[in-house]
Scaffold this motif. Structure first.
Motif, mmCIF file in Angstrom:
data_model
loop_
_atom_site.group_PDB
_atom_site.id
_atom_site.type_symbol
_atom_site.label_atom_id
_atom_site.label_comp_id
_atom_site.label_asym_id
_atom_site.label_seq_id
_atom_site.Cartn_x
_atom_site.Cartn_y
_atom_site.Cartn_z
ATOM 1 N N THR A 34 0.820 -1.213 0.000
ATOM 2 C CA THR A 34 0.000 0.000 0.000
ATOM 3 C C THR A 34 0.854 1.263 0.000
ATOM 4 O OG1 THR A 34 -0.130 -0.091 2.407
ATOM 5 C CG2 THR A 34 -1.946 -1.086 1.160
ATOM 6 N N GLY A 39 -4.006 5.685 6.647
ATOM 7 C CA GLY A 39 -5.333 5.203 7.001
ATOM 8 C C GLY A 39 -5.610 3.760 6.647
ATOM 9 N N VAL A 40 -4.646 3.036 6.098
ATOM 10 C CA VAL A 40 -4.855 1.622 5.798
ATOM 11 C C VAL A 40 -4.867 0.867 7.127
ATOM 12 C CG1 VAL A 40 -3.937 -0.421 4.649
ATOM 13 C CG2 VAL A 40 -3.762 1.812 3.553
ATOM 14 N N PRO A 41 -5.950 0.147 7.425
ATOM 15 C CA PRO A 41 -6.021 -0.517 8.733
ATOM 16 C C PRO A 41 -5.004 -1.648 8.847
ATOM 17 C CG PRO A 41 -7.934 -1.055 7.402
ATOM 18 C CD PRO A 41 -7.148 -0.059 6.624
ATOM 19 N N ASP A 42 -4.588 -1.890 10.073
ATOM 20 C CA ASP A 42 -3.728 -3.027 10.370
ATOM 21 C C ASP A 42 -4.653 -4.220 10.603
ATOM 22 O OD1 ASP A 42 -1.857 -4.842 11.158
ATOM 23 O OD2 ASP A 42 -0.947 -3.572 12.690
ATOM 24 N N GLN A 120 0.727 0.851 17.543
ATOM 25 C CA GLN A 120 1.378 1.735 16.581
ATOM 26 C C GLN A 120 2.474 2.570 17.225
ATOM 27 O OE1 GLN A 120 -1.947 3.769 14.532
ATOM 28 N NE2 GLN A 120 -0.977 2.860 12.730
ATOM 29 N N TYR A 139 0.249 8.650 10.271
ATOM 30 C CA TYR A 139 0.522 7.231 10.474
ATOM 31 C C TYR A 139 -0.481 6.631 11.469
ATOM 32 C CZ TYR A 139 2.937 3.050 12.111
ATOM 33 O OH TYR A 139 3.240 1.762 12.464
ATOM 34 N N SER A 142 -4.517 4.950 10.873
ATOM 35 C CA SER A 142 -4.960 3.572 10.631
ATOM 36 C C SER A 142 -5.643 2.964 11.852
ATOM 37 C CB SER A 142 -3.793 2.701 10.178
ATOM 38 O OG SER A 142 -2.897 2.483 11.228
ATOM 39 N N SER A 143 -5.289 3.386 13.052
ATOM 40 C CA SER A 143 -5.986 2.895 14.243
ATOM 41 C C SER A 143 -7.444 3.335 14.234
ATOM 42 C CB SER A 143 -5.313 3.399 15.515
ATOM 43 O OG SER A 143 -4.065 2.813 15.680
ATOM 44 N N THR A 145 -9.260 4.127 11.502
ATOM 45 C CA THR A 145 -9.996 3.412 10.456
ATOM 46 C C THR A 145 -10.252 1.969 10.870
ATOM 47 O OG1 THR A 145 -7.948 2.911 9.274
ATOM 48 C CG2 THR A 145 -9.172 4.866 8.574
ATOM 49 N N SER A 146 -9.331 1.387 11.621
ATOM 50 C CA SER A 146 -9.551 0.022 12.125
ATOM 51 C C SER A 146 -10.733 -0.022 13.075
ATOM 52 C CB SER A 146 -8.298 -0.490 12.841
ATOM 53 O OG SER A 146 -7.215 -0.591 11.964
#
Length: 173
Positions: A34, A39-42, A120, A139, A142-143, A145-146
């Motif tokens: 990615t 914003g990409v979730p883990d 994170q 950074y 993503s938390s 968005t998860s």
């Protein structure tokens, strides 16, 4: 009388193969490149937290460590960075599992947010100690968005466990 909403139904026991299948599937999502897209979730941390809350006796810190190492290998990250973070997520999720199960999904998501932020923060700390630059405040997006995905992901992961709708007169429950 049949209950109308799914939350009042009795769930079947989860199969251990399904837990590991969902974790391996999210491991595949973690391997998708990615780049630096914020914003990409883990996915692995999210599903690991879910199963550590739902099944704390079957999945825990050992699985977090193994899947963390696999994410480190697949992403070429500092060895142990994700492993350390996922062990902390698994510990915190297992520690608060009994308490979190009493809350509805939206409140559970609010309780999972600090766990994911701590993971994170640990990963950023390991990167900074290894000499990397600070990735920026986006950074940590993503938390969030998860957490937004907690309710739909919970529904999908619990879907195979719902009791059949057919009523069996010989079954006591």
């Amino acid at each position: 009388m049949q209950p109308t909403n799914r939350s009042s139904r009795i769930l079947l026991p989860v199969k251990l193969w399904f837990i590991y299948f969902s974790l391996i599937l999210t491991l595949g999502f973690a391997y998708v490149p990615t780049g630096t897209f914020p914003g990409v979730p883990d996915w692995v941390a999210l599903v690991l937290a879910f199963w550590c809350i739902r099944e704390p006796l079957r999945i825990g810190m050992g699985a977090g460590f193994v899947f963390g190492l696999l994410v480190d290998i697949g992403q070429g990250a500092a060895m142990g960075q994700h492993a350390l973070a996922y062990v902390v997520v698994a510990y915190l999720a297992g520690r608060f599992a009994r308490r979190l199960m009493w809350f509805p999904l939206l409140q559970q998501a609010l309780h999972v947010l600090p766990m994911l932020l701590a993971a994170q923060l640990l990963m950023v700390t390991v990167r900074l100690l290894a000499g990397a630059e600070f990735p920026g405040w986006l950074y940590f997006l993503s938390s969030f968005t998860s957490v937004l995905l907690w309710a739909p992901m919970s529904f999908l992961l619990l879907l195979p466990q719902y009791q059949p709708v057919e009523r069996d007169d010989n079954r006591p429950i």
